[in-house]
Write an enzyme that holds these catalytic residues in place. Structure first.
Site, PDB file in Angstrom:
ATOM      1  N   SER A   1       6.537  -0.062  -6.105  1.00  0.00           N
ATOM      2  CA  SER A   1       5.078  -0.001  -5.980  1.00  0.00           C
ATOM      3  C   SER A   1       4.383   0.493  -7.237  1.00  0.00           C
ATOM      4  CB  SER A   1       4.684   0.885  -4.790  1.00  0.00           C
ATOM      5  OG  SER A   1       5.239   2.183  -4.935  1.00  0.00           O
TER       6      SER A   1
ATOM      7  N   ASP B   1      -3.274   7.957  -3.898  1.00  0.00           N
ATOM      8  CA  ASP B   1      -2.845   8.170  -2.517  1.00  0.00           C
ATOM      9  C   ASP B   1      -1.654   9.115  -2.515  1.00  0.00           C
ATOM     10  OD1 ASP B   1      -0.552   6.686  -3.091  1.00  0.00           O
ATOM     11  OD2 ASP B   1      -1.196   4.913  -1.994  1.00  0.00           O
TER      12      ASP B   1
ATOM     13  N   HIS C   1       1.128   7.562  -5.077  1.00  0.00           N
ATOM     14  CA  HIS C   1       0.837   6.758  -6.267  1.00  0.00           C
ATOM     15  C   HIS C   1      -0.289   7.362  -7.095  1.00  0.00           C
ATOM     16  CE1 HIS C   1       2.432   3.997  -3.113  1.00  0.00           C
ATOM     17  NE2 HIS C   1       3.240   3.692  -4.106  1.00  0.00           N
TER      18      HIS C   1
END
Length: 374
Positions: free
Chosen positions: A43, A338, A341
């Site tokens: 990610s 978040d 991340h």
């Protein structure tokens, strides 16, 4: 993480690249003097591949407010804006590198690069396998598909030239180290940490070796950063709320020592192999311990999410008519967007260090050198 004073100059040098956000497409012409960028990972690097697979909610970032800062809409990037590969492409005078699975792309013509990364992916096939993400080995297979299409479209000689000049950017491992704790907290009571780290390193270096055999020569690698200190892990140990999760810290440190040794060894026995290893752990530690130096007011709490430190991965998702997550007023104050991340601002700082940071953080070459001198 970086000297922020340099960033204004970078944006002045590359004003048109930011304007290309809505016009990402695969060029039909071969870039004769540009080194392509091929991206592998999770990610941290996924620019939208998971938009096109049936996977679990936490592995997708295709809802608002993801993408709010630069793109003004969710693109599938796990941040409020651009990710590290977006900035690296910008610094290398390349367009934004499109996700491999993006519909409408004629991937065989993407001679400036392709992004294969998948949120939730690991070096190990078992990592989040039930959630249908794309592990590193499958990303390698997708790259081989691109190589095949290059040969069919451009011929063997041109394909060899493109792949040998390209830079291969890889970030993988955090999901591998977190997954055992997420499914079975006692996993490492009966399994060797040494062997587990060796499995992760082994699968990662196998992919590097395969790319090398195909013709790749220049690699940009990130070691494990401060995964132990992301907001989502600050409550993993109920006896130490707000503290970095030490069981993962040990795995991170083992990984970082071994990946460095493995890359040095591979360089010694592999003619033409050149690499740039970025010390994300040291850079992340510096930012966490000295946040104001890098323009951050908050390095523990996420900008978007719910629960303690907004560490729960609820950003953008609603289970009822009201919003079930909180979001900060000024994301530029936050290191994390978040629970897992970093924000676009932090991504920019990291990318700048990877591009031409000091030798104690990136070496034996930086990415600028790999792109421009070899």
């Amino acid at each position: 993480m970086a000297n922020i004073k340099r960033f204004g100059l970078i944006f002045l040098l590359f004003p048109t690249m930011i304007l290309l956000i809505h016009s990402v497409s695969c060029e039909k012409t071969v870039l004769t003097n540009q080194a392509a960028l091929f991206v592998f990972g999770d990610s941290v690097f996924d620019v939208g591949n998971n938009n096109y697979i049936n996977t679990f909610r936490a592995a997708q970032a295709n809802v608002w407010p993801y993408g709010q800062t630069t793109f003004k809409f969710p693109t599938g990037r796990n941040s409020d804006g651009r990710l590290i590969p977006d900035f690296i492409a910008e610094y290398a005078w390349l367009p934004l590198i499109p996700p491999y699975l993006q519909p409408g792309n004629s991937v065989s013509q993407c001679t400036y690069g392709v992004n294969f990364a998948s949120a939730g992916a690991g070096a190990l096939v078992e990592t989040y396998r039930p959630q249908n993400v794309i592990p590193l080995g499958s990303q390698l297979n997708n790259f081989k598909n691109v190589e095949k299409m290059f040969k069919e479209k451009l011929g063997d000689a041109e394909t060899k030239r493109i792949l040998s000049r390209a830079v291969y950017l890889i970030q993988i491992g955090p999901n591998d180290y977190f997954y055992p704790f997420s499914v079975k907290a006692t996993y490492f009571q009966s399994n060797s940490k040494d062997k587990f780290v060796n499995y992760v390193i082994g699968n990662t270096t196998t992919v590097i070796e395969e790319i090398y055999k195909i013709g790749g020569r220049k690699f940009g690698i990130m070691n494990m950063g401060r995964l132990d200190c992301v907001p989502s892990l600050l409550t993993m140990d109920p006896t130490r709320i707000g503290s970095c999760f030490e069981p993962i810290t040990e795995l991170i440190k083992l990984h970082n020592v071994r990946i460095s040794n493995v890359l040095r060894d591979f360089q010694r026995r592999s003619p033409g192999f050149k690499y740039s290893l970025f010390d994300a752990y040291t850079a992340g530690t510096e930012a966490i311990e000295n946040p104001t130096k890098y323009g951050f007011k908050e390095v523990k709490k996420a900008c978007c999410g719910s629960g303690p430190f907004r560490g729960s991965s609820t950003c953008g998702y609603r289970s009822g008519p009201s919003r079930d997550f909180d979001i900060c007023e000024n994301v530029s104050d936050y290191m994390f967007f978040d629970g897992s991340h970093t924000s676009e601002k932090a991504n920019q700082q990291t990318a700048e260090l990877m591009w031409d940071g000091p030798s104690d953080l990136v070496g034996p070459f930086n990415l600028k050198t790999l792109f421009q001198k070899f």
